[in-house]
Design a protein around this motif. Structure first.
Motif, PDB file in Angstrom:
ATOM      1  N   ARG A   1       1.075  -1.209  -0.299  1.00 15.61           N
ATOM      2  CA  ARG A   1      -0.429  -0.084  -0.026  1.00 15.61           C
ATOM      3  C   ARG A   1       0.274   1.884  -0.041  1.00 15.61           C
ATOM      4  NH1 ARG A   1      -5.232  -1.181   2.149  1.00 15.61           N
ATOM      5  NH2 ARG A   1      -5.720   1.430   1.655  1.00 15.61           N
ATOM      6  N   GLU A   2       1.936   1.080  -0.087  1.00 14.46           N
ATOM      7  CA  GLU A   2       3.314   2.213  -0.181  1.00 14.46           C
ATOM      8  C   GLU A   2       2.674   3.462  -1.449  1.00 14.46           C
ATOM      9  OE1 GLU A   2       5.366  -1.677   0.493  1.00 14.46           O
ATOM     10  OE2 GLU A   2       3.963  -0.844  -0.985  1.00 14.46           O
ATOM     11  N   ASP A   3       1.769   3.610  -2.459  1.00 16.64           N
ATOM     12  CA  ASP A   3       1.167   4.153  -2.810  1.00 16.64           C
ATOM     13  C   ASP A   3       0.616   5.137  -2.095  1.00 16.64           C
ATOM     14  OD1 ASP A   3      -0.586   2.002  -2.810  1.00 16.64           O
ATOM     15  OD2 ASP A   3      -2.439   3.713  -3.576  1.00 16.64           O
ATOM     16  N   MET A   4      -0.182   4.423  -0.596  1.00 17.32           N
ATOM     17  CA  MET A   4      -0.455   5.653   0.133  1.00 17.32           C
ATOM     18  C   MET A   4       0.353   6.470   0.724  1.00 17.32           C
ATOM     19  SD  MET A   4      -4.227   4.210   1.400  1.00 17.32           S
ATOM     20  CE  MET A   4      -5.282   5.683   2.084  1.00 17.32           C
ATOM     21  N   ALA A   5       1.840   6.207   0.881  1.00 17.15           N
ATOM     22  CA  ALA A   5       2.128   7.203   1.697  1.00 17.15           C
ATOM     23  C   ALA A   5       2.697   8.110   1.617  1.00 17.15           C
ATOM     24  CB  ALA A   5       3.847   6.200   1.425  1.00 17.15           C
ATOM     25  N   PRO A   6       2.163   8.684   0.339  1.00 19.41           N
ATOM     26  CA  PRO A   6       2.092  10.269   0.290  1.00 19.41           C
ATOM     27  C   PRO A   6       1.154  11.017   1.280  1.00 19.41           C
ATOM     28  CG  PRO A   6       2.938   9.754  -1.649  1.00 19.41           C
ATOM     29  CD  PRO A   6       2.799   8.853  -1.016  1.00 19.41           C
ATOM     30  N   ALA A   7       0.711  10.543   1.117  1.00 19.90           N
ATOM     31  CA  ALA A   7      -1.177  11.275   1.290  1.00 19.90           C
ATOM     32  C   ALA A   7      -1.142  10.787   3.464  1.00 19.90           C
ATOM     33  CB  ALA A   7      -2.530  10.102   1.151  1.00 19.90           C
ATOM     34  N   VAL A   8      -1.402   9.680   3.813  1.00 16.35           N
ATOM     35  CA  VAL A   8      -0.656   9.547   5.297  1.00 16.35           C
ATOM     36  C   VAL A   8       0.423  10.151   5.278  1.00 16.35           C
ATOM     37  CG1 VAL A   8       0.065   7.228   6.001  1.00 16.35           C
ATOM     38  CG2 VAL A   8      -1.317   6.941   5.171  1.00 16.35           C
ATOM     39  N   LEU A   9       1.442  10.803   4.919  1.00 18.30           N
ATOM     40  CA  LEU A   9       2.454  11.378   5.616  1.00 18.30           C
ATOM     41  C   LEU A   9       2.321  12.591   5.785  1.00 18.30           C
ATOM     42  CD1 LEU A   9       6.142   9.557   3.782  1.00 18.30           C
ATOM     43  CD2 LEU A   9       5.192   9.086   6.011  1.00 18.30           C
ATOM     44  N   ALA A  10       1.789  12.957   4.684  1.00 17.62           N
ATOM     45  CA  ALA A  10       1.268  14.555   4.836  1.00 17.62           C
ATOM     46  C   ALA A  10      -0.207  14.598   5.946  1.00 17.62           C
ATOM     47  CB  ALA A  10       0.217  14.405   3.541  1.00 17.62           C
ATOM     48  N   ALA A  11      -0.817  13.818   6.223  1.00 18.63           N
ATOM     49  CA  ALA A  11      -1.643  13.844   7.328  1.00 18.63           C
ATOM     50  C   ALA A  11      -0.815  13.340   8.653  1.00 18.63           C
ATOM     51  CB  ALA A  11      -2.033  12.189   7.429  1.00 18.63           C
ATOM     52  N   MET A  12       0.485  12.869   8.509  1.00 21.03           N
ATOM     53  CA  MET A  12       1.286  13.423   9.340  1.00 21.03           C
ATOM     54  C   MET A  12       1.421  14.359  10.108  1.00 21.03           C
ATOM     55  SD  MET A  12       2.784   8.727   9.612  1.00 21.03           S
ATOM     56  CE  MET A  12       3.807   9.169  10.970  1.00 21.03           C
ATOM     57  N   ARG A  13       1.868  14.459   9.351  1.00 23.44           N
ATOM     58  CA  ARG A  13       2.901  16.187   9.392  1.00 23.44           C
ATOM     59  C   ARG A  13       1.473  17.475   9.780  1.00 23.44           C
ATOM     60  NH1 ARG A  13       5.298  14.507   4.313  1.00 23.44           N
ATOM     61  NH2 ARG A  13       3.451  15.768   3.297  1.00 23.44           N
ATOM     62  N   ASP A  14       0.286  17.326   9.080  1.00 20.90           N
ATOM     63  CA  ASP A  14      -0.070  18.322   9.699  1.00 20.90           C
ATOM     64  C   ASP A  14      -0.852  17.640  10.681  1.00 20.90           C
ATOM     65  OD1 ASP A  14      -1.470  19.009   7.401  1.00 20.90           O
ATOM     66  OD2 ASP A  14      -2.725  17.966   6.943  1.00 20.90           O
ATOM     67  N   GLU A  15      -0.932  16.479  11.285  1.00 18.09           N
ATOM     68  CA  GLU A  15      -0.921  16.066  12.996  1.00 18.09           C
ATOM     69  C   GLU A  15      -0.149  16.464  14.164  1.00 18.09           C
ATOM     70  OE1 GLU A  15      -2.082  12.132  14.760  1.00 18.09           O
ATOM     71  OE2 GLU A  15      -1.687  11.706  13.353  1.00 18.09           O
TER      72      GLU A  15
END
Length: 362
Positions: free
Chosen positions: A28-42
């Motif tokens: 599921r690494e294709d979702m990494a950019p979105a997940v990492l962006a959410a982590m930065r926002d968090e």
């Protein structure tokens, strides 16, 4: 310790191991950019907190591209007041690191590497579903030292299908020959909703028996301590000065902030957990929100602190008062001891800690 623990959960891995029930997703690494962006926002929403330790876990953090990991670490440095010289740990699968990635992580301030070695027998690694082999462990340790890592921890497992005490001693010998500063030695737990549960839950005869498990646990203790790694927690051994400061924070029930899918946090006796699915996390959902009562705080302090060989300080008379009947019973059975300052489990108590906790549960 000034500040709290910061945990960054990377929910991706190259392959899901057969025993793993953590929130991790292979392919599921294709979702990494979105997940990492959410982590930065968090992280930005919690900006300004004082941080004593940083831990990147998973999943497999090092299955991400180097620039993705460095970006996450840079965001943490920008958002938080991280203590000078703070312990910064990254978990790694030996099959997902190379000399260049390790050098970049060290340059970015990572100063502790935790390698999931698990076993030195390639057949056992295959049974576990691991993507690496023991040669990868040896290479990763060598590359890490060349990159400047002095603080290297190795994870090993025992009680594995088909594993004998001699196999585990060979794994310990191989791991200790690499001179790690820290060892984590875990007994296999067959968790629900895993391939191992489907294979072994109804066939315990396919796993090592109680006598073999006791022999492996005894070997873990004497072999690690003979090599200068002293047991400081039920499953953890370290050279003096190299105990995991981040994990000590959990066992001493200090506050911590978890960032990412399935990450949990505890701040001022308020506990919450992020959604354990990628979609739920990206939607901002939480799986848990709890205000912890004073009685629950005392139980958690005791439950967590008794994992430590040295136990914990009483802290308050109310802790003894709340658990006095059970504590005295456990002391009479030779499982617990205390003095005016601290309470701790005896070696026998550490061996049967789950039974001890059952006695203490309200």
């Amino acid at each position: 310790m000034d500040g709290i623990g910061l945990y960054l959960h990377i929910p991706f891995c190259a392959r899901k191991c057969a025993y793993c029930d953590f929130a991790s997703f292979a392919g599921r690494e294709d979702m990494a950019p979105a997940v990492l962006a959410a982590m930065r926002d968090e992280m930005r929403r919690a900006k300004g907190l004082k941080i004593a330790t940083v831990y990147l876990g998973g999943g497999t953090p090092t299955c991400l591209r180097t620039e993705q990991l460095l970006g996450l670490l840079a965001e943490a440095k920008a958002c938080f007041d991280i203590a000078p010289g703070a312990e910064v740990t990254v978990e790694a699968n030996p099959g997902t690191v190379d000399a260049a990635k390790l050098a970049a992580l060290r340059e970015a301030g990572v100063n502790r590497l935790s390698l999931g070695a698990q076993a030195m027998q390639d057949a056992l690694l295959e049974t576990l579903g691991r993507i690496h082999r023991w040669a990868d462990v040896e290479r990763a340790v060598s590359d890490a030292r060349s990159a400047g890592f002095d603080n290297i921890s190795l994870d090993l497992m025992y009680g594995l299908p088909g594993q004998t005490p001699a196999d585990f001693r060979a794994s310990l010998d191989a791991a200790l020959s690499l001179s790690p500063r820290h060892l984590s030695l875990y007994s296999l737990i067959v968790e629900e909703n895993t391939p191992f549960h489907a294979r072994y839950a109804d066939h315990p005869e396919l796993l090592p028996g109680e006598d073999a498990l006791c022999e492996m646990a005894d070997d873990a203790l004497w072999m690690a301590e003979s090599a200068g790694l002293l047991r400081y927690e039920i499953s953890n051994y370290a050279q003096p000065g190299f105990a995991s400061q981040h994990n000590l924070g959990y066992w001493l029930r200090r506050d911590y902030l978890g960032i990412g899918c399935a990450a949990h946090s505890l701040l001022h006796n308020f506990r919450w957990g992020n959604a354990a699915t990628l979609e739920g996390y990206l939607a901002g959902k939480r799986d848990e929100e709890i205000v912890v009562s004073e009685e629950e705080v005392r139980f958690e302090r005791l439950m967590l602190g008794l994992r430590l060989v040295d136990g914990i300080a009483w802290g308050e008379q109310a802790l003894f008062d709340q658990f006095r009947p059970a504590l005295e019973k456990l002391r009479m059975r030779g499982l617990m001891e205390w003095d005016e300052e601290r309470v701790w489990l005896t070696p026998r108590g550490l061996d049967v800690q789950n039974r001890v906790l059952a006695e203490l549960m309200p």
